[in-house]
Design a protein around this motif. Structure first.
Motif, mmCIF file in Angstrom:
data_model
loop_
_atom_site.group_PDB
_atom_site.id
_atom_site.type_symbol
_atom_site.label_atom_id
_atom_site.label_comp_id
_atom_site.label_asym_id
_atom_site.label_seq_id
_atom_site.Cartn_x
_atom_site.Cartn_y
_atom_site.Cartn_z
ATOM 1 N N LYS A 1 1.136 -1.238 0.051
ATOM 2 C CA LYS A 1 -0.155 0.034 0.082
ATOM 3 C C LYS A 1 0.953 1.429 -0.156
ATOM 4 O O LYS A 1 0.400 2.353 -0.361
ATOM 5 C CB LYS A 1 -0.868 0.150 1.178
ATOM 6 C CG LYS A 1 -1.820 -1.212 1.472
ATOM 7 C CD LYS A 1 -2.965 -0.960 0.293
ATOM 8 C CE LYS A 1 -4.064 -0.300 0.599
ATOM 9 N NZ LYS A 1 -4.991 -0.329 -0.649
ATOM 10 N N GLU A 2 2.118 1.151 0.469
ATOM 11 C CA GLU A 2 2.878 2.298 0.558
ATOM 12 C C GLU A 2 4.326 2.038 0.603
ATOM 13 O O GLU A 2 4.677 1.066 1.019
ATOM 14 C CB GLU A 2 2.483 3.492 1.642
ATOM 15 C CG GLU A 2 3.307 4.856 1.844
ATOM 16 C CD GLU A 2 2.655 5.511 2.860
ATOM 17 O OE1 GLU A 2 1.642 5.496 3.315
ATOM 18 O OE2 GLU A 2 3.542 6.403 3.326
ATOM 19 N N ILE B 1 -8.806 -0.806 -12.727
ATOM 20 C CA ILE B 1 -8.656 -0.521 -13.669
ATOM 21 C C ILE B 1 -7.617 0.665 -14.201
ATOM 22 O O ILE B 1 -8.181 1.602 -13.793
ATOM 23 C CB ILE B 1 -9.850 -0.484 -14.750
ATOM 24 C CG1 ILE B 1 -10.884 -1.571 -14.494
ATOM 25 C CG2 ILE B 1 -9.682 -0.269 -16.259
ATOM 26 C CD1 ILE B 1 -12.077 -1.567 -15.155
ATOM 27 N N TYR C 1 -1.984 2.970 -19.097
ATOM 28 C CA TYR C 1 -0.772 3.686 -19.009
ATOM 29 C C TYR C 1 -0.424 3.895 -20.319
ATOM 30 O O TYR C 1 0.090 3.084 -21.192
ATOM 31 C CB TYR C 1 0.249 2.495 -18.368
ATOM 32 C CG TYR C 1 -0.345 2.126 -17.114
ATOM 33 C CD1 TYR C 1 -0.234 3.039 -15.940
ATOM 34 C CD2 TYR C 1 -0.979 1.130 -16.619
ATOM 35 C CE1 TYR C 1 -0.844 2.761 -14.727
ATOM 36 C CE2 TYR C 1 -1.534 0.628 -15.453
ATOM 37 C CZ TYR C 1 -1.597 1.653 -14.491
ATOM 38 O OH TYR C 1 -2.242 1.299 -13.315
ATOM 39 N N ARG D 1 -7.007 -5.102 -12.709
ATOM 40 C CA ARG D 1 -6.273 -6.061 -11.641
ATOM 41 C C ARG D 1 -7.513 -6.321 -10.574
ATOM 42 O O ARG D 1 -8.364 -5.521 -10.371
ATOM 43 C CB ARG D 1 -5.351 -5.398 -11.044
ATOM 44 C CG ARG D 1 -4.311 -4.817 -11.797
ATOM 45 C CD ARG D 1 -3.360 -3.954 -10.807
ATOM 46 N NE ARG D 1 -2.291 -3.437 -11.300
ATOM 47 C CZ ARG D 1 -2.172 -2.216 -11.874
ATOM 48 N NH1 ARG D 1 -3.281 -1.399 -11.700
ATOM 49 N NH2 ARG D 1 -1.097 -1.788 -12.595
ATOM 50 N N ASP E 1 -0.699 2.861 -8.588
ATOM 51 C CA ASP E 1 -1.137 1.568 -8.425
ATOM 52 C C ASP E 1 0.023 0.556 -9.184
ATOM 53 O O ASP E 1 0.439 -0.328 -8.619
ATOM 54 C CB ASP E 1 -2.425 1.005 -8.841
ATOM 55 C CG ASP E 1 -3.491 1.523 -8.026
ATOM 56 O OD1 ASP E 1 -3.133 2.381 -6.908
ATOM 57 O OD2 ASP E 1 -4.623 1.645 -8.469
ATOM 58 N N VAL F 1 2.412 6.141 -3.260
ATOM 59 C CA VAL F 1 1.119 5.642 -2.660
ATOM 60 C C VAL F 1 0.251 5.236 -3.708
ATOM 61 O O VAL F 1 0.628 5.697 -5.046
ATOM 62 C CB VAL F 1 0.458 6.729 -1.854
ATOM 63 C CG1 VAL F 1 0.998 7.426 -0.469
ATOM 64 C CG2 VAL F 1 0.123 8.087 -2.779
ATOM 65 N N ASP G 1 -3.440 5.038 -6.177
ATOM 66 C CA ASP G 1 -4.264 5.915 -6.602
ATOM 67 C C ASP G 1 -5.702 6.208 -5.864
ATOM 68 O O ASP G 1 -6.672 5.704 -6.258
ATOM 69 C CB ASP G 1 -4.905 5.519 -8.044
ATOM 70 C CG ASP G 1 -3.518 5.311 -9.013
ATOM 71 O OD1 ASP G 1 -2.776 6.195 -8.920
ATOM 72 O OD2 ASP G 1 -3.640 4.488 -10.009
ATOM 73 N N GLU G 2 -5.661 6.648 -4.593
ATOM 74 C CA GLU G 2 -6.480 6.740 -3.784
ATOM 75 C C GLU G 2 -6.538 8.091 -3.075
ATOM 76 O O GLU G 2 -5.493 8.448 -2.410
ATOM 77 C CB GLU G 2 -6.440 5.688 -2.781
ATOM 78 C CG GLU G 2 -6.693 4.386 -2.976
ATOM 79 C CD GLU G 2 -6.253 3.346 -1.683
ATOM 80 O OE1 GLU G 2 -6.008 3.611 -0.728
ATOM 81 O OE2 GLU G 2 -6.369 2.134 -2.334
ATOM 82 N N ASP H 1 -8.878 7.274 -13.496
ATOM 83 C CA ASP H 1 -7.764 6.751 -12.399
ATOM 84 C C ASP H 1 -6.774 8.079 -12.377
ATOM 85 O O ASP H 1 -6.050 8.087 -11.253
ATOM 86 C CB ASP H 1 -7.118 5.695 -12.631
ATOM 87 C CG ASP H 1 -6.386 5.374 -13.662
ATOM 88 O OD1 ASP H 1 -6.737 6.364 -14.686
ATOM 89 O OD2 ASP H 1 -5.437 4.693 -13.939
#
Lengths: 255, 255
Positions: free
Chosen positions: A40-41, A202, A205, A220, B13, B45, B47-48, B77
């Motif tokens: 997460k980080e 989703i 890129y 994902r 992400d 971090v 994409d939140e 996103d």
């Protein structure tokens, strides 16, 4: 049950000065994805005890696991073990099993356990050792913090030692679709698709390769069937919007 | 006057899942070192919005500059601009100069400014635009936060646009000495050297290359003369301890 979560803390001036490109984060990220633990980080901090302790405490409280990389060698700038002991408020000293592991290693390669090398047997009280088949000096886990070496070959060996001991969840499954279409041309359709599949992530890129402008779209999720369903919708969306089959290529599988 | 400080926030992400190896951090780290700005911390971090806002606020308060990478494209996103507006508590809307930059870009490549593309002209109130010669959509600076794209070629172009506008300090000067000696053999001498030169950062990085075990010793500091003096002491130390000249190779200069 949701997947366990994790954070990564990279310790090292050489990353922050740009001398070294960190690759340990990418290796850990892939290994965790495959094991069903969600990274997460990530943080990178300098070889300064204050910065290390602050990051250790912030991250170990917020996530199920914290992996650290770097700063456990024999020299004056290797202060990770002391910083971890300070963060947990426990003493640190040379431990007999760590000393034995180092002694065995140096006997094998024909060296002595000098005072500098013995420094690598200093382990915070209450930690469990992590095996280092590459260069002898062990890593360790204490609470939910896993302290690994920074040298990539040793880091990888330690990840392989510790990861099987941690409860995994559902591996992240991903499929990628390569579309020879600019990101902004497909943005609206992607937005609708993301809204229709809230359990999936989703991502899009953009790339530019040999003059071709395109977008890799990555879906994902933990449920491979749901990922496949969304991928079928995505393919129909792109073909319906004037794409031909040749410009849309899928690769299933590995994140 | 001490050098200005900086942090980097990578948003994405795809870095945390391991799909993509981040290279923007290394590029920025080198550019900052050369410009005399000290990179002190990096965070990655997801994409939140909650995670992005928390990291933005923590880092912009602690460092002179914060650079972000990623999340400013046209898709669902891409939530960095909105997150920055939320962190600063300012409104965000389509800005005419950003719209004009996008229009000019799409006219040149023969495309239309669709609603999805127009999303990239949404800029928090009070920001200054950062030129994007590669793909049109601008970055922006607001307060001490510089918001750059994630695609490496665009990120680099934006770093080149914004960095000359920031006050630099004394560039970090470094010299590296490659010793064919294990890190633990030279640890004690290095510790004494580091104690004798408190204004310098002395790091040691073990390597194993074609069967040779060795250590790269890097001496970093803002004063090239002091770095050279410490390097001379280091060379004497290693030669004095049984090393021969051939096993000790120095490369001055670039970090």
């Amino acid at each position: 049950m949701p997947n366990p979560t994790a954070a990564m803390l990279v310790i090292g001036d050489e990353i922050l000065s740009g001398r070294t490109q960190d690759t340990n984060t990418n290796h850990l990220a892939r290994a965790l994805s495959a094991h069903g633990i969600d990274l997460k980080e990530v943080r990178v901090v300098a070889d300064e005890q204050g910065a290390i302790v602050a990051a250790l405490n912030a991250l170990r409280e917020r996530f199920d696991h914290l992996f650290t990389s770097g700063g456990i060698g024999p020299t004056h700038d290797d202060i990770t073990a002391d910083s971890v002991a300070a963060a947990f408020g426990v003493p640190i000293s040379v431990r007999e099993d760590a000393r034995a592991a180092l002694e065995a290693f140096y006997r094998k390669i024909g060296g002595d356990l000098t005072p500098a090398r013995l420094r690598m047997a200093r382990i915070p009280e209450g930690a469990r050792l992590i095996d280092n088949p590459v260069s002898g000096a062990p890593g360790f886990s204490i609470g939910n913090v896993h302290v690994l070496a920074g040298v990539p070959s040793v880091f990888r060996a330690m990840v392989a030692s510790v990861l099987p001991t941690l409860r995994g969840g559902r591996p992240l499954h991903s499929e990628t679709l390569r579309a020879e279409r600019g990101e902004s041309e497909i943005a609206e359709g992607l937005g609708r698709l993301a809204a229709a599949f809230p359990a999936l992530a989703i991502g899009s890129y953009p790339f530019r390769q040999e003059g071709v402008l395109g977008t890799n779209i990555v879906i994902r999720g933990e449920d491979p069937k749901l990922v496949a369903e969304a991928m079928a919708r995505l393919r129909a969306l792109l073909l319906g919007a004037g794409g031909d089959a040749a410009s849309v290529r899928a690769e299933a599988g590995g994140e």
